[in-house]
Design an enzyme around this catalytic site. Sequence first.
Site, PDB file in Angstrom:
ATOM      1  N   GLY A 235       0.845  -1.190   0.000  1.00 38.74           N
ATOM      2  CA  GLY A 235       0.000   0.000   0.000  1.00 38.74           C
ATOM      3  C   GLY A 235       0.878   1.236   0.000  1.00 38.74           C
ATOM      4  O   GLY A 235       2.099   1.134  -0.089  1.00 38.74           O
ATOM      5  N   HIS A 255      13.167  11.391   4.523  1.00 34.99           N
ATOM      6  CA  HIS A 255      14.055  12.287   3.756  1.00 34.99           C
ATOM      7  C   HIS A 255      13.723  12.296   2.263  1.00 34.99           C
ATOM      8  O   HIS A 255      14.159  13.163   1.539  1.00 34.99           O
ATOM      9  CB  HIS A 255      15.536  11.930   4.003  1.00 34.99           C
ATOM     10  CG  HIS A 255      15.996  10.679   3.339  1.00 34.99           C
ATOM     11  ND1 HIS A 255      17.322  10.454   3.004  1.00 34.99           N
ATOM     12  CD2 HIS A 255      15.332   9.569   2.937  1.00 34.99           C
ATOM     13  CE1 HIS A 255      17.442   9.278   2.434  1.00 34.99           C
ATOM     14  NE2 HIS A 255      16.262   8.707   2.388  1.00 34.99           N
TER      15      HIS A 255
END
Length: 345
Positions: A235, A255
């Site tokens: 998902g 990040h």
Amino acid sequence: MTENPSQTQAPGPGGPPAGSENLLRILTSPWVAQAVYTVARFDIADRLADGPRTSEELAEATGLDPDALYRIMRTLSSFGVFRGLGDRRFALDTAGQLLRDGVPGTQKYSALLFGEETFRSWGEVLHSARTGRPAFDEIYGKTFYDYLSDHPAGSENFNRVMGGAAIVPPVAESFDFGPYKHVVDVGGGTGALLVSILSRHPHLSGTLFDLPEAITQAEQELDGPVRERCSLAAGSFLDRAPAGGDVYLLSRVLHNWGDGDAAAILRNVRAAMSPGGRLLIFERFLPDDDSPHMGKIFDLVMLVVLGGRERSSNEYGALLAETGFRPVREIEGPRNMGLLEAEAI
Ligand SMILES: C[S@@+](CC[C@H](N)C(=O)[O-])C[C@H]1O[C@@H](n2cnc3c(N)ncnc32)[C@H](O)[C@@H]1O
């Protein structure tokens, strides 16, 4: 990157101005990296694993032009990749050893990742500089992860780079998992970190959550006793995170994303957690000031390729505070990486 070499060179009388050698090294380093990419792409280091060979023999085995390959290999012999033995014979040098398949700490897959699509993005760096958006999306018409979804070989290589990172075991060791039961690794790739945690802590079970391609690869690769304690879920963490964990991991995930998406991911993780649950963020934390730090070059990769950013632990702390978490502590890890532990409130 502990000092600025340009500040350590004194101009010699009549010699080049201070900093010129350093600058030339910087300007030519993309060429060296592309030469390394070429030898990685054609498995040259693997072909030298059993001993030295001539560039002609290697050219014949790979279909490359013999003179071109000779010139590439002799250049890389100035950079610790090969050792020229005379008569166009070459052996592996120390850096070259790490371009072999399957050796501990191999960087062959990084050489391929950095040398292919991501390298093309740097050719359009001005787009990122002007707009703040990834050049990658401009060139390929889609985001990096959407591109990987459409390119299984690229996705497999990317997952190998992530799974093979030498930083995985220290995370698994740096947190006391004793009081917890179920670990959810959100954006966990093909499961290297989760497997390493579950192997060390037999009382734990886990859920690996990632995009379908990574989960399909994990299904093929994961086996052994740990596999029975590990469920797999495909998902998007931009939509949801699996419920049921008391520890959630976000390792090298945030990040990749700008602040808005990073906050959305954190909110989805928070929504899946109960108060008191632990979130472990594993990232390369930048210093808050402008001091030299290797993480800053990865911040540029985030800018040019992914549209994310490297952050300081204080910046992560601010994101945590606005998404329902309380930072608990920070543990320094290897290679400028660190672990930020937060509690769901
Ligand atoms: C830089 S990798 C880090 C992988 C792993 N956590 C590690 O530290 O090795 C980022 C991961 O985020 C996954 N990812 C990217 N977009 C995602 C999304 N929308 N939903 C779930 N996972 C996603 C990628 O497939 C990849 O495995």
